[in-house]
Design an enzyme around this catalytic site. Structure first.
Site, mmCIF file in Angstrom:
data_model
loop_
_atom_site.group_PDB
_atom_site.id
_atom_site.type_symbol
_atom_site.label_atom_id
_atom_site.label_comp_id
_atom_site.label_asym_id
_atom_site.label_seq_id
_atom_site.Cartn_x
_atom_site.Cartn_y
_atom_site.Cartn_z
ATOM 1 N N HIS A 56 0.861 -1.193 0.000
ATOM 2 C CA HIS A 56 0.000 0.000 0.000
ATOM 3 C C HIS A 56 0.894 1.239 0.000
ATOM 4 O O HIS A 56 1.648 1.458 0.944
ATOM 5 C CB HIS A 56 -0.877 -0.038 1.265
ATOM 6 N N HIS A 99 -0.840 3.186 11.612
ATOM 7 C CA HIS A 99 0.272 4.136 11.566
ATOM 8 C C HIS A 99 0.174 5.238 12.611
ATOM 9 O O HIS A 99 -0.903 5.524 13.129
ATOM 10 C CB HIS A 99 0.399 4.759 10.163
ATOM 11 N N GLU A 152 -3.498 14.784 10.441
ATOM 12 C CA GLU A 152 -4.413 14.451 9.338
ATOM 13 C C GLU A 152 -5.841 14.806 9.737
ATOM 14 O O GLU A 152 -6.406 14.204 10.647
ATOM 15 C CB GLU A 152 -4.372 12.944 9.044
ATOM 16 N N TYR A 154 -15.645 5.820 2.859
ATOM 17 C CA TYR A 154 -14.174 5.778 2.785
ATOM 18 C C TYR A 154 -13.706 4.348 3.036
ATOM 19 O O TYR A 154 -14.141 3.714 4.003
ATOM 20 C CB TYR A 154 -13.604 6.742 3.825
ATOM 21 N N HIS A 175 -6.597 13.019 13.184
ATOM 22 C CA HIS A 175 -5.556 12.194 13.777
ATOM 23 C C HIS A 175 -4.327 13.076 13.854
ATOM 24 O O HIS A 175 -3.685 13.364 12.844
ATOM 25 C CB HIS A 175 -5.337 10.927 12.937
#
Ligand SMILES: O=C(O)Cc1cc(O)ccc1O
Ligand SMILES: [Fe+2]
Length: 466
Positions: free
Chosen positions: A297, A340, A346, A355, A371
């Protein structure tokens, strides 16, 4: 009203190109030839300069526009403070709560009682417009057109408007822009405009950039096309009124506070303009998405539409990133985002659809999430369960969907409105998303189970495993 062959009214004609030098005249001969400030500009117009960078900014960053108008913008009464106890976009640092929690908001309400100017709610931000540093993140929700005899501008920064609901008819000094579903619009600092709502209530998100301007990201090895292509950005053409006998109000957002001045002529009197500093719009459906066609990814930076760089190369004060409908074809890969913790913050929103990293139902259109710096996150438990067992055939994700992210190198603080007044913060975000994740670790019974993916000959692994 005259129409083009596609049925789009003539006033919504555009000039195409990002960062392009544009010129436009609504009356032939209104633009001076070979000079910017002739002694007597054509037709008795006044020449006025609008600068978006310092005069001496390097050539590749320099953004200035010359306006040829019936009366200069300076012809107004002094500004007076307006609604100082109630206007709530003041980004004063003391009002921001910097907290490490992951935050998610339910969809923000439509509000039919207010116009554009009063629809702006600062949710989160960092920095300070007085220092021309940082960003503000806003939710807007309006149901009333601005008074047609008024114009608004922000002295604080550039507005990147992400429309989530409705249509914005924006009349700027430089011409008209119609922002339709799935489109974004950038209105640079200082440009005066009026917003009317031809299809009823509107709602969306704004990233205000207190420093610099948005630019297209570097494409590196991608080459010369892809992501947001320059030709798909649309700037308005000159369009003017001649009213010099009725009263108009100019509203200014100045360090988050509202000020008003009056004048007896329309602010929309620019007959011609030329330069590099102008508003523009972009249809997110034109984004040419790129992704992995082998395994793993990739970082979401490949989805960057526009970026506002800091002084440090590769580190953005703000990236505007979109998660468009796209094909996922990676082999032997956990396809949603990895878990992560990032040095960048973010802030995410959803224009429509679902999403692909959050299928649990809590991240909804017109909602948001934050985040912050080093706040751990990733797919919710339901997404993890599905993706780690999914058959890895080519799969289209995000069909009919458009999520986006404002990513910033800055630690973001949340306003009192964002945290409490709006009453949209979900208190079960962690409980619903990540706390249900179960340990899956098991010790090997004998030997190792190291796998190499299909494309490798596995030599490296062979040395290290039994
Ligand atoms: O957190 C998110 O959902 C946004 C995101 C998406 C992605 O594909 C990789 C990293 C990332 O932060
Ligand atoms: Fe993330």
């Amino acid at each position: 009203m005259p129409s083009t062959s596609f049925g789009v009214p003539e006033k919504y004609k555009y000039q195409n190109g990002f960062g392009s030098y544009h010129e436009s005249e609504a009356v032939d001969g209104a633009l001076p030839v070979g000079a910017n400030s002739p002694q007597k500009p054509a037709y008795g117009l006044y020449a006025e300069k609008l600068s978006g960078t310092s005069f001496t900014a390097p050539r590749h960053e320099n953004q200035q526009t010359w306006l040829y108008r019936i009366l200069p913008a300076a012809a107004h009464s002094p500004f007076e403070p307006r609604e100082s106890s109630t206007y709530d976009t003041n980004p004063d640092r003391k009002k921001l709560h910097q907290i490490p929690n992951q935050l998610r908001w339910d969809p923000f309400d439509l509000d039919e009682s207010v116009d554009w100017v009063h629809s702006l709610h600062l949710v989160a931000g960092a920095g300070d417009p007085t220092m021309k540093q940082g960003i503000g993140m806003f939710i807007f929700a309006a149901g009333r057109p601005m008074d047609p005899h008024s114009a608004f501008y922000s002295a604080d920064g550039d507005f990147l408007i992400v429309l989530q609901h409705g249509v914005l008819d924006i009349r700027t000094e430089l011409g008209h822009i119609l922002v339709r579903p799935n489109e974004i619009c950038v209105i640079p600092r200082g440009i005066r405009y009026n917003v009317s709502l031809p299809h009823g209530p509107v709602r969306g998100y704004i990233l205000e950039l207190y420093q610099g301007h948005f630019q297209l990201p570097e494409l590196g090895p991608i080459g010369s096309n892809g992501l947001a292509n320059a030709r798909d950005f649309q700037a308005p053409v000159a369009s003017f009124d001649e009213d010099t006998s009725s009263s108009y109000e100019v509203l200014s957002k100045f360090n988050g506070h509202l000020f008003a001045a009056t004048q007896n002529h329309t602010p929309f009197d620019v007959v011609a303009w030329h330069g590099l500093y102008y508003p523009y719009k972009y249809d997110l459906g034109r984004f040419s998405t790129i992704g992995s066609i082998s395994f793993d990814h990739p970082d979401p930076s490949i989805f960057t539409v526009l970026t506002a760089p800091s002084d440090h190369p590769g580190t953005a004060v703000a990236d505007f990133v979109v998660f468009t409908p796209r094909w996922l074809v990676q082999e032997d890969t956990f396809r949603p985002p990895w878990y992560h913790r990032n040095t960048m913050s973010e802030f995410m929103g959803l224009i429509h659809g679902q999403y692909d990293a959050k299928t649990g139902g809590g991240f909804q259109a017109a909602g948001a999430s934050l985040h912050n710096v080093m706040s751990a996150h990733g797919p919710d438990s339901s997404t993890h369960g599905k993706a780690s067992n999914a058959e890895l055939k080519p799969m289209k994700v995000g069909e009919g969907s458009m999520a986006f992210m404002f990513e910033s190198c800055l630690m973001v603080g949340v306003t009192e409105w964002g945290l409490r007044t709006c009453k949209k913060v979900q208190d079960d975000y962690n409980a619903e998303s990540w706390e249900p994740l179960k340990p899956r670790f098991r010790r090997p019974e004998k030997g190792g189970e190291r796998k190499m993916h299909l494309l490798s000959n596995g030599n490296g692994a062979a040395w290290g495993t039994s």
